[in-house]
Design a protein around this motif. Structure first.
Motif, PDB file in Angstrom:
ATOM      1  N   LYS A  86      -7.798 -18.399  -0.008  1.00 27.74           N
ATOM      2  CA  LYS A  86      -7.103 -18.096   0.085  1.00 27.74           C
ATOM      3  C   LYS A  86      -6.163 -18.142   1.351  1.00 27.74           C
ATOM      4  O   LYS A  86      -5.076 -17.572   0.815  1.00 27.74           O
ATOM      5  N   CYS A 121     -21.666 -19.520  -1.761  1.00 29.50           N
ATOM      6  CA  CYS A 121     -20.080 -19.203  -1.939  1.00 29.50           C
ATOM      7  C   CYS A 121     -18.945 -19.737  -2.531  1.00 29.50           C
ATOM      8  O   CYS A 121     -18.595 -20.896  -2.484  1.00 29.50           O
TER       9      CYS A 121
ATOM     10  N   GLY C  44      -8.038 -10.135   2.350  1.00 28.59           N
ATOM     11  CA  GLY C  44      -8.782 -11.045   1.435  1.00 28.59           C
ATOM     12  C   GLY C  44      -8.672 -12.463   2.130  1.00 28.59           C
ATOM     13  O   GLY C  44      -9.166 -13.222   1.005  1.00 28.59           O
ATOM     14  N   LYS C  52     -22.471 -11.224  -2.442  1.00 22.58           N
ATOM     15  CA  LYS C  52     -23.395 -12.697  -3.499  1.00 22.58           C
ATOM     16  C   LYS C  52     -24.394 -13.888  -2.418  1.00 22.58           C
ATOM     17  O   LYS C  52     -25.251 -13.941  -3.913  1.00 22.58           O
TER      18      LYS C  52
ATOM     19  N   GLU D 111     -12.173  -2.519  -5.507  1.00 24.86           N
ATOM     20  CA  GLU D 111     -13.369  -3.819  -5.385  1.00 24.86           C
ATOM     21  C   GLU D 111     -13.916  -4.314  -6.289  1.00 24.86           C
ATOM     22  O   GLU D 111     -14.632  -4.911  -6.846  1.00 24.86           O
ATOM     23  N   LEU D 115     -14.207  -7.845  -8.654  1.00 23.27           N
ATOM     24  CA  LEU D 115     -15.933  -8.646  -8.431  1.00 23.27           C
ATOM     25  C   LEU D 115     -16.881  -7.905  -9.457  1.00 23.27           C
ATOM     26  O   LEU D 115     -17.445  -9.256  -9.368  1.00 23.27           O
ATOM     27  N   PHE D 129      -7.025  -8.337  -4.812  1.00 26.22           N
ATOM     28  CA  PHE D 129      -6.744  -8.116  -3.300  1.00 26.22           C
ATOM     29  C   PHE D 129      -8.037  -8.560  -2.389  1.00 26.22           C
ATOM     30  O   PHE D 129      -7.341  -9.198  -1.483  1.00 26.22           O
ATOM     31  N   LEU D 130      -8.845  -9.155  -3.268  1.00 28.17           N
ATOM     32  CA  LEU D 130      -9.518  -9.952  -2.200  1.00 28.17           C
ATOM     33  C   LEU D 130     -10.344 -11.118  -2.762  1.00 28.17           C
ATOM     34  O   LEU D 130      -9.932 -12.280  -1.457  1.00 28.17           O
ATOM     35  N   LEU D 131     -10.018 -11.857  -4.033  1.00 29.25           N
ATOM     36  CA  LEU D 131     -10.262 -12.931  -4.223  1.00 29.25           C
ATOM     37  C   LEU D 131      -8.772 -13.436  -4.141  1.00 29.25           C
ATOM     38  O   LEU D 131      -7.782 -12.853  -4.216  1.00 29.25           O
ATOM     39  N   GLU D 132      -8.604 -15.466  -4.221  1.00 26.28           N
ATOM     40  CA  GLU D 132      -7.058 -15.873  -4.526  1.00 26.28           C
ATOM     41  C   GLU D 132      -6.895 -15.267  -5.448  1.00 26.28           C
ATOM     42  O   GLU D 132      -7.152 -15.103  -6.613  1.00 26.28           O
ATOM     43  N   ASP D 133      -5.603 -15.656  -5.267  1.00 26.26           N
ATOM     44  CA  ASP D 133      -4.271 -15.110  -6.255  1.00 26.26           C
ATOM     45  C   ASP D 133      -4.363 -15.470  -7.631  1.00 26.26           C
ATOM     46  O   ASP D 133      -4.107 -15.062  -8.290  1.00 26.26           O
ATOM     47  N   PRO D 140     -17.513 -12.376 -10.068  1.00 30.23           N
ATOM     48  CA  PRO D 140     -18.591 -12.770  -9.172  1.00 30.23           C
ATOM     49  C   PRO D 140     -19.907 -12.428  -9.001  1.00 30.23           C
ATOM     50  O   PRO D 140     -20.867 -13.108  -8.953  1.00 30.23           O
ATOM     51  N   LEU D 141     -19.764 -11.322  -9.050  1.00 29.82           N
ATOM     52  CA  LEU D 141     -20.494 -10.181  -8.322  1.00 29.82           C
ATOM     53  C   LEU D 141     -21.769 -10.023  -9.566  1.00 29.82           C
ATOM     54  O   LEU D 141     -22.418  -9.441  -9.475  1.00 29.82           O
ATOM     55  N   ASP D 149     -17.331 -24.975  -7.828  1.00 30.68           N
ATOM     56  CA  ASP D 149     -18.194 -25.362  -5.964  1.00 30.68           C
ATOM     57  C   ASP D 149     -19.102 -24.547  -6.318  1.00 30.68           C
ATOM     58  O   ASP D 149     -19.424 -24.562  -4.846  1.00 30.68           O
ATOM     59  N   PHE D 150     -19.762 -23.872  -6.682  1.00 30.17           N
ATOM     60  CA  PHE D 150     -20.889 -22.641  -6.363  1.00 30.17           C
ATOM     61  C   PHE D 150     -22.017 -23.056  -6.440  1.00 30.17           C
ATOM     62  O   PHE D 150     -22.736 -23.681  -7.642  1.00 30.17           O
TER      63      PHE D 150
END
Lengths: 168, 343, 368, 157
Positions: A86, A121, C44, C52, D111, D115, D129-133, D140-141, D149-150
């Motif tokens: 981000k 991640c 963020g 995770k 959140e 997630l 509001f946490l991850l990219e737009d 993800p959780l 690319d995890f």
């Protein structure tokens, strides 16, 4: 700025001209190396170590590096900390806003290659050199202030080796 | 070892070379202007280095050490580096305003030195409205700051420009009133007369002894004039990133940077001439007295910067109009009574 | 006359890269001149998905990650995580281990408060206290380096005790630091507390009422500055805090000035605790033998600890395997930043900067 | 109040149906039905004997076959705390917001939504509001989630 770049072309023809350019070249690059104004790009733990390096025990000011808040007046961008996906477009934008001859020092494992956040991640950019060209990498998580100071001196040495028309 | 005779000797040499009087005047004036300009540039470079060393020692660190003995050539290196930097003009910027802003700020900072007496006879031109000229010229810098704020088309810069306008205008009034107190006592606005009026008691009849309140008001208003902490709101680093000079890079930024330090020197020079007896002083040559007192005042300004936090905008205004201005009027009344009583 | 003047609100970005947003937080401000009408925090930018990652690591591997969860007081993040794991399989930490944990935890709190006491005046314009406080902090860094080899992310507190024992020269150096520390705190106070400009900038600015504390779960020194008398070390004691006598500094006004003074007094109390802990430091084991493939018995636990910024809680779910099933770490700044827009409405930009600094908000706790 | 008193007090006076989970921790642990979550929250917040006004933590959890939302609440005045959780079906987990009881729960719920993908009914501002737009790779959780690319940690035995 343009004129200085074309300087070597003119002075080459005069006898002894190369002597002039090398001396001018060495003076100008020494000036750049000795007064790198850094743009603090502290995101995570390395930012605290960067502040400690700026404090009285390991003073940045000894190397002539003062903190400039605006990217226009900064020469070197100290990317200190984790760059998330981000944050990546912002880093790129601020790098573009910096005035030329600009340099980047990637401080800490996260800025070099994702650091401890490489595996499992989903949100960290694996290394800041994926988006902006990096001159010096300072490993460590967070690296000691002495390592950071040595990194800045390395940037200085690298600048000294540049020729007049090779600036980034 | 007075310097004035040297200039007189040069002037006679020009006349003896057969130049007409007008031409000789012109050449000597231009020579003097170039000399004062280069002297000030060197002085500004010294002040930048001095501020970094003083701030370092106040904060228990070393300051520049790598270039020359104790970093003496640090500012030369900074200037050389700024020469090489790319000179960015943002595409959205208002080109003309953006370009001329540093020019105005730079020239106004230097223009004030025409009437400042560096020593006995060492004055570029002794205008009889000396102090009025200086006040007029130093307020010109606001236009430069506002142009910079508006020209760079950046919200932070705009806020910085507006703040500088509000601040300098409201601190101009107490500044003028405190100087007026001195002008009332000396009876003339020419700088040489002001200095001459303080040459009693073997050079120690300074105005500060008679008008301490005026001096205090002057110092506070002067710090605001030179945009120094605790009044450095136009370029408040923590709030407005870099205030009005946020979009400037390379030589344009260097002009702002030098103008700020030259402004600081101007403000201290006025303080010495008006309140601390200019170049009056026993034994040492006159220009050495002047330089010593001015650098002492500059040290006080630097000391302010590294100890005080910054005021908020509304507190700044309130302080100027509700505290400083009434005090300035009280000072005027006091000086009036003093002048009558001295007669 | 003012009504006819059609003024527009200006939206301004105190963007992710800003000298006074303590890391990467973006505040979208709608301004009417200098007065803030609305403030939307955008976060963020430092979301590193620690939760995770911990699900795929053994308990021993999770501790360095918890270090980076809140890097100003990483000692207390380790401790909160180890508390949770020990509560699950009720491991009894030996006496010396507990004392070392208290000493290191309190020294880390002093170091974190020193960062606060240095950076908050810097945001209000006074650049010198930052250098003085970091000079003291360097002494604490030496102490930490002696024992755990790292300056910032220690990985020192392990499940069942502490990683290494303190070297012989730790105690004299620590005592020497504690002796000079009281006088240094007086220096900071001399420079700031009765400085009229500092009082003008901070007194009565950003008032947090006790009702706001309950509504927005504000914890730690920011809550105690508004008179809410709750300190986890006293009211919900964990490890051996009930053996030390220290008092909880309380503010009354709940404004930036009180928040600053509460933290300065807290440094004094922490120094007292460390002094007492050094006096009664017993000998003996520093760590219970815990297998590398540590398997806690299954269950859920929420352990919490008094961190320098607020309440540091770890909600740990374990299904008996070597890897935690679910970890939820909760820092204080997450709810503090939530409350900032309500405190700041109607104040000026300079106040926003002062409030943001006085609430001691840093980003890793918020973005995790 | 001790653990037993708290459990007794809550189970008797609360109108809705609450089951108690036995655990070794000193805090009582309840399972509340998602329908009377808000009623339960209001009850423990306003009850004079409990005064649980401080929401310490609100966490989502994915236990493979169902989702859970865990609430840890404590009282600053009476210095005690309770945990309770609600269990949601795995296909479309939905639960009511408790913002009217604890305004601080706003970001916690956002959140959990972002997630875990549990939609929060009548939440004022349920945005990312946490991850990219422009994140479009799911939640993800959740257990068993993998992204582009995890790279999972190689298990060295």
């Amino acid at each position: 700025m343009g004129l200085i770049k074309k300087l070597p072309v003119y002075t080459e023809h005069i006898p002894g001209g190369s002597l002039v350019t090398t001396s001018v070249n060495s003076v100008l690059t020494m000036a750049q190396a000795k007064s790198l104004w850094y743009l603090l790009f502290g995101t995570a733990c390395c930012a605290i170590e960067l502040m400690a390096t700026g404090a009285s025990r390991y003073d940045f000011d000894r190397l002539g590096m003062i903190f400039r808040a605006s990217p226009r007046q900064a020469d070197i961008m100290l990317v200190a900390g984790t760059i998330t996906k981000k944050m990546a477009p912002r880093v790129k934008r601020i790098y573009d806003q910096m005035a030329q001859p600009r340099y980047v020092l990637a401080m800490g494992g996260c800025a070099i290659g994702g650091g401890p956040f490489y595996y499992d991640c989903y949100s960290v950019l694996k290394g800041v050199d994926k988006i902006i060209p990096v001159d010096v990498f300072v490993p460590g998580c967070p690296p000691r202030p002495e390592a950071l100071l040595q990194g800045c001196l390395e940037v200085g040495k690298k600048i000294r080796t540049l020729k007049l028309d090779e600036w980034s | 070892m007075e310097l004035a005779p040297i200039f007189a000797w040069i002037y006679d040499l020009l006349i003896s070379l057969g130049l007409s009087v007008a031409l000789a005047d012109l050449v000597s004036q231009i020579g003097l202007a170039v000399f004062v300009f280069s002297l000030l540039c060197v002085l500004a470079l010294f002040l930048v280095w001095w501020e970094r060393k003083i701030s370092a020692h106040i904060q228990q660190r070393f300051g520049p050490m790598m270039t020359g003995w104790h970093g003496v050539f640090q500012t030369v290196m900074d200037a050389l580096k700024l020469l090489q930097k790319e000179d960015i003009t943002p595409t959205v910027a208002d080109r003309g305003v953006f370009f001329w802003a540093p020019v105005i700020v730079f020239t106004c900072a230097f223009a004030a030195y025409i009437v400042i007496p560096f020593g006995k006879g060492l004055i570029v031109s002794d205008l009889n409205i000396g102090i009025l000229y200086i006040i007029a010229i130093t307020t010109f810098t606001i236009i430069g700051l506002m142009m910079a704020g508006w020209g760079s088309n950046n919200k932070y810069a705009l806020l910085g420009g507006m703040r500088s306008a509000a601040q300098v205008v409201s601190y101009e009034v107490p500044l003028v009133l405190s100087i007026m107190g001195v002008v009332m006592v000396t009876g003339s606005m020419s700088m040489n007369d002001i200095v001459a009026a303080q040459s009693g008691w073997a050079g120690f009849r300074w105005n500060i002894i008679f008008q301490p309140l005026g001096f205090v008001i002057y110092i506070i208003a002067a710090t605001a004039e030179a945009n120094r902490t605790p009044f450095d709101l136009p370029e408040a680093e923590q709030e407005l990133v870099a205030g009005f000079n946020i979009e400037y890079s390379g030589m344009k930024f260097a002009m702002f940077f030098l103008a700020e330090f030259v402004n600081m020197f101007t403000v201290s020079a006025i303080a010495t001439t008006v309140f601390l007896g200019g170049w009056n002083g026993p034994l040492l040559p006159s220009w050495m007295w002047f330089l010593g007192k001015t650098l002492a005042m500059v040290f006080v300004l630097m000391w302010f910067r590294w100890t005080f936090p910054r005021l908020r905008v509304d507190q700044l205004m309130e302080f100027a109009w509700k505290v400083l201005l009434p005090l300035a009027f009280v000072n005027i009344i006091y000086v009036g009574v003093l002048a009558l009583w001295l007669k | 006359m003012a009504e006819e003047l059609r003024t527009e609100d200006m939206t301004m970005n105190m963007g992710p890269q800003h000298p006074s947003t303590h890391g990467v937080c973006r505040l979208v401000l709608t301004l009417d001149g200098e007065v803030i009408k609305d403030c939307q925090p955008v976060i963020g930018f430092l979301h590193r998905s620690i939760e995770k990652m911990c699900e795929n690591r053994t308990y021993a591997q999770c501790i360095p990650l918890m270090d980076r969860f809140e890097y100003c007081t990483s000692m207390s993040c380790n401790w909160a995580f180890c508390l949770a794991a020990e509560k699950l399989s009720d491991i009894k930490v030996p006496e010396r281990g507990e004392y070392l944990r208290v000493i290191m935890g309190e020294l880390n709190r002093i170091a974190s408060h020193l960062i606060f006491v240095g950076v908050t005046p810097m945001d209000c314009g006074a650049l010198t206290p930052f250098l003085y406080t970091f000079r003291e902090r360097e002494r604490i860094m030496d102490l930490f380096e002696m024992t755990c080899g790292q300056r910032l992310t220690y990985n020192y507190i392990r499940i069942g005790g502490v990683a290494k024992d303190i070297p012989p020269e730790f105690i004299p150096k620590c005592r020497e630091f504690l002796d000079i520390f009281e006088e240094k705190i007086r220096d900071y106070e001399k420079l700031l507390v009765d400085n009229p400009i500092w009082i003008a900038r901070n007194k009565g600015v950003g008032i947090i009422t006790p009702q706001l504390v309950y509504d927005y779960c504000i914890s730690g020194p920011s809550a105690r500055a508004s008179g809410v008398n709750f300190d986890i070390r006293k009211n919900d004691p964990y490890s051996i805090y009930d053996r030390f006598d220290f008092d909880i500094p309380l503010g009354t006004g709940g404004d930036c000035y009180d928040r600053f003074n509460v933290r300065v007094n807290e440094m004094r109390q922490s120094a007292r605790i460390v002094a007492q802990a050094l006096d009664h430091l017993p000998d003996g084991e520093i760590r219970v033998k815990v297998p590398l493939k540590f398997k806690p018995n299954p269950g859920e636990v929420y352990s919490r600890r008094e961190n320098s910024r607020g309440e540091m809680g770890v909600y740990l779910v374990s299904d008996g395997s070597t890897k935690p099933f679910r970890i939820r770490a909760r820092g204080g700044s997450f709810s503090h930043l939530q409350a900032v827009p309500h405190i700041v409405k109607g104040l000026k930009i300079a106040d926003l900067v002062a409030i943001f600094a006085s609430m001691d908000i840093i980003m890793p706790e918020i973005d995790r | 109040m001790t653990k037993a008193e708290l459990t007794a007090h809550i189970t008797t006076t609360f109108s809705g149906q609450v089951t108690v989970i036995e655990n070794t921790q000193p805090e009582p642990y309840f399972i509340v039905k998602p329908e009377d979550l808000v009623a339960f929250a209001r009850f423990i917040h306003d009850d004079s004997a409990l005064q649980l006004t401080f929401l310490m933590n609100l966490a989502g959890a994915d236990t493979g076959e169902r989702y859970e939302v865990v609430y840890n609440v404590c009282s600053y005045q009476l210095k005690h705390r309770i945990f309770f959780k609600i269990q949601l079906p795995h296909d479309n987990p939905e639960f009511d917001t408790v913002i009217q009881v604890w305004p601080g729960a706003n970001w916690f719920e956002r959140e959990v939504w972002e997630l875990f993908g549990m939609t929060v009914r009548n939440h004022p501002n349920l945005t990312r509001f946490l991850l990219e737009d422009d994140w479009n790779e799911g939640f993800p959780l959740r257990k068993g989630w993998t992204g582009t690319d995890f790279i999972p940690l190689p298990d060295r035995g």
